[in-house]
Design a protein around this motif. Structure first.
Motif, PDB file in Angstrom:
ATOM      1  N   LYS A 217       0.836  -1.206   0.000  1.00 53.61           N
ATOM      2  CA  LYS A 217       0.000   0.000   0.000  1.00 53.61           C
ATOM      3  C   LYS A 217       0.867   1.252   0.000  1.00 53.61           C
ATOM      4  O   LYS A 217       0.598   2.204  -0.726  1.00 53.61           O
ATOM      5  CB  LYS A 217      -0.932   0.001   1.212  1.00 53.61           C
ATOM      6  N   LEU A 218       1.917   1.253   0.820  1.00 57.32           N
ATOM      7  CA  LEU A 218       2.826   2.402   0.839  1.00 57.32           C
ATOM      8  C   LEU A 218       3.507   2.587  -0.511  1.00 57.32           C
ATOM      9  O   LEU A 218       3.733   3.710  -0.952  1.00 57.32           O
ATOM     10  CB  LEU A 218       3.887   2.235   1.925  1.00 57.32           C
ATOM     11  N   TYR A 219       3.832   1.491  -1.147  1.00 54.15           N
ATOM     12  CA  TYR A 219       4.490   1.563  -2.447  1.00 54.15           C
ATOM     13  C   TYR A 219       3.561   2.173  -3.490  1.00 54.15           C
ATOM     14  O   TYR A 219       3.951   3.009  -4.284  1.00 54.15           O
ATOM     15  CB  TYR A 219       4.942   0.164  -2.868  1.00 54.15           C
ATOM     16  N   ARG A 220       2.295   1.776  -3.482  1.00 55.25           N
ATOM     17  CA  ARG A 220       1.334   2.233  -4.490  1.00 55.25           C
ATOM     18  C   ARG A 220       0.749   3.598  -4.155  1.00 55.25           C
ATOM     19  O   ARG A 220       0.502   4.395  -5.049  1.00 55.25           O
ATOM     20  CB  ARG A 220       0.200   1.229  -4.623  1.00 55.25           C
ATOM     21  N   GLU A 221       0.489   3.856  -2.871  1.00 56.00           N
ATOM     22  CA  GLU A 221      -0.175   5.090  -2.459  1.00 56.00           C
ATOM     23  C   GLU A 221       0.554   5.703  -1.264  1.00 56.00           C
ATOM     24  O   GLU A 221       0.051   5.675  -0.141  1.00 56.00           O
ATOM     25  CB  GLU A 221      -1.617   4.789  -2.058  1.00 56.00           C
ATOM     26  N   PRO A 222       1.728   6.292  -1.491  1.00 58.09           N
ATOM     27  CA  PRO A 222       2.444   6.880  -0.353  1.00 58.09           C
ATOM     28  C   PRO A 222       1.680   8.089   0.194  1.00 58.09           C
ATOM     29  O   PRO A 222       1.036   8.830  -0.545  1.00 58.09           O
ATOM     30  CB  PRO A 222       3.783   7.296  -0.944  1.00 58.09           C
ATOM     31  N   SER A 223       1.733   8.250   1.496  1.00 55.80           N
ATOM     32  CA  SER A 223       1.051   9.391   2.108  1.00 55.80           C
ATOM     33  C   SER A 223       1.836  10.663   1.830  1.00 55.80           C
ATOM     34  O   SER A 223       3.010  10.628   1.446  1.00 55.80           O
ATOM     35  CB  SER A 223       0.944   9.172   3.622  1.00 55.80           C
ATOM     36  N   ALA A 224       1.188  11.795   2.026  1.00 54.69           N
ATOM     37  CA  ALA A 224       1.850  13.086   1.829  1.00 54.69           C
ATOM     38  C   ALA A 224       3.043  13.211   2.778  1.00 54.69           C
ATOM     39  O   ALA A 224       4.088  13.769   2.421  1.00 54.69           O
ATOM     40  CB  ALA A 224       0.855  14.218   2.045  1.00 54.69           C
ATOM     41  N   GLU A 225       2.899  12.683   3.975  1.00 55.14           N
ATOM     42  CA  GLU A 225       3.991  12.736   4.949  1.00 55.14           C
ATOM     43  C   GLU A 225       5.201  11.937   4.453  1.00 55.14           C
ATOM     44  O   GLU A 225       6.345  12.405   4.560  1.00 55.14           O
ATOM     45  CB  GLU A 225       3.522  12.173   6.291  1.00 55.14           C
ATOM     46  N   THR A 226       4.963  10.776   3.877  1.00 54.08           N
ATOM     47  CA  THR A 226       6.051   9.959   3.357  1.00 54.08           C
ATOM     48  C   THR A 226       6.762  10.668   2.211  1.00 54.08           C
ATOM     49  O   THR A 226       7.992  10.692   2.155  1.00 54.08           O
ATOM     50  CB  THR A 226       5.520   8.589   2.885  1.00 54.08           C
ATOM     51  N   ILE A 227       6.004  11.266   1.334  1.00 57.16           N
ATOM     52  CA  ILE A 227       6.589  12.003   0.206  1.00 57.16           C
ATOM     53  C   ILE A 227       7.422  13.173   0.720  1.00 57.16           C
ATOM     54  O   ILE A 227       8.534  13.420   0.250  1.00 57.16           O
ATOM     55  CB  ILE A 227       5.492  12.476  -0.768  1.00 57.16           C
ATOM     56  N   ALA A 228       6.895  13.902   1.712  1.00 55.78           N
ATOM     57  CA  ALA A 228       7.626  15.037   2.279  1.00 55.78           C
ATOM     58  C   ALA A 228       8.945  14.580   2.909  1.00 55.78           C
ATOM     59  O   ALA A 228       9.974  15.246   2.763  1.00 55.78           O
ATOM     60  CB  ALA A 228       6.762  15.756   3.312  1.00 55.78           C
ATOM     61  N   LYS A 229       8.931  13.452   3.593  1.00 57.41           N
ATOM     62  CA  LYS A 229      10.161  12.933   4.204  1.00 57.41           C
ATOM     63  C   LYS A 229      11.187  12.561   3.135  1.00 57.41           C
ATOM     64  O   LYS A 229      12.376  12.833   3.282  1.00 57.41           O
ATOM     65  CB  LYS A 229       9.857  11.718   5.074  1.00 57.41           C
ATOM     66  N   ILE A 230      10.735  11.959   2.059  1.00 59.63           N
ATOM     67  CA  ILE A 230      11.643  11.574   0.976  1.00 59.63           C
ATOM     68  C   ILE A 230      12.250  12.810   0.329  1.00 59.63           C
ATOM     69  O   ILE A 230      13.461  12.884   0.096  1.00 59.63           O
ATOM     70  CB  ILE A 230      10.916  10.704  -0.069  1.00 59.63           C
ATOM     71  N   LEU A 231      11.415  13.803   0.049  1.00 60.80           N
ATOM     72  CA  LEU A 231      11.913  15.026  -0.572  1.00 60.80           C
ATOM     73  C   LEU A 231      12.874  15.779   0.346  1.00 60.80           C
ATOM     74  O   LEU A 231      13.886  16.302  -0.090  1.00 60.80           O
ATOM     75  CB  LEU A 231      10.745  15.929  -0.978  1.00 60.80           C
ATOM     76  N   SER A 232      12.568  15.801   1.618  1.00 56.13           N
ATOM     77  CA  SER A 232      13.441  16.457   2.595  1.00 56.13           C
ATOM     78  C   SER A 232      14.795  15.755   2.644  1.00 56.13           C
ATOM     79  O   SER A 232      15.838  16.406   2.681  1.00 56.13           O
ATOM     80  CB  SER A 232      12.777  16.443   3.970  1.00 56.13           C
ATOM     81  N   TYR A 233      14.772  14.456   2.656  1.00 58.52           N
ATOM     82  CA  TYR A 233      16.011  13.679   2.671  1.00 58.52           C
ATOM     83  C   TYR A 233      16.820  13.928   1.407  1.00 58.52           C
ATOM     84  O   TYR A 233      18.038  14.102   1.446  1.00 58.52           O
ATOM     85  CB  TYR A 233      15.701  12.185   2.818  1.00 58.52           C
ATOM     86  N   ALA A 234      16.128  13.992   0.256  1.00 55.52           N
ATOM     87  CA  ALA A 234      16.819  14.190  -1.020  1.00 55.52           C
ATOM     88  C   ALA A 234      17.474  15.570  -1.073  1.00 55.52           C
ATOM     89  O   ALA A 234      18.568  15.732  -1.626  1.00 55.52           O
ATOM     90  CB  ALA A 234      15.839  14.025  -2.175  1.00 55.52           C
ATOM     91  N   LYS A 235      16.855  16.574  -0.492  1.00 53.08           N
ATOM     92  CA  LYS A 235      17.409  17.926  -0.492  1.00 53.08           C
ATOM     93  C   LYS A 235      18.667  18.003   0.378  1.00 53.08           C
ATOM     94  O   LYS A 235      19.590  18.767   0.075  1.00 53.08           O
ATOM     95  CB  LYS A 235      16.381  18.925   0.018  1.00 53.08           C
ATOM     96  N   LYS A 236      18.716  17.235   1.454  1.00 49.55           N
ATOM     97  CA  LYS A 236      19.870  17.231   2.342  1.00 49.55           C
ATOM     98  C   LYS A 236      21.101  16.667   1.656  1.00 49.55           C
ATOM     99  O   LYS A 236      22.212  17.040   1.965  1.00 49.55           O
ATOM    100  CB  LYS A 236      19.589  16.434   3.624  1.00 49.55           C
ATOM    101  N   ARG A 237      20.907  15.729   0.758  1.00 49.18           N
ATOM    102  CA  ARG A 237      22.030  15.070   0.099  1.00 49.18           C
ATOM    103  C   ARG A 237      22.456  15.941  -1.017  1.00 49.18           C
ATOM    104  O   ARG A 237      23.325  16.182  -1.555  1.00 49.18           O
ATOM    105  CB  ARG A 237      21.623  13.696  -0.398  1.00 49.18           C
TER     106      ARG A 237
END
Length: 61
Positions: free
Chosen positions: A41-61
């Motif tokens: 379910k997370l793979y198919r329909e990630p929550s907005a919070e999950t997307i925000a965490k991924i984007l935040s992590y990507a910006k740090k790198r």
């Protein structure tokens, strides 16, 4: 001073029990089967919070 001879056994097959290894694999598989639906379910329909965490992590790198 007396020297002590030490060694590591090379015949480790006798030390491990295949039954214990098989049981651990079965336990791991049961755990995975239990959470598989949530992971899918997370793979198919990630929550907005999950997307925000991924984007935040990507910006740090």
């Amino acid at each position: 001073m007396r020297m002590t001879k030490t060694f590591t056994p090379t015949n480790l097959k006798n030390l491990s029990k295949p039954e214990a290894f098989d049981q651990q694999n079965q336990d791991d598989q049961k755990f995975y089967d239990g959470i598989k639906q949530q992971l899918d379910k997370l793979y198919r329909e990630p929550s907005a919070e999950t997307i925000a965490k991924i984007l935040s992590y990507a910006k740090k790198r």
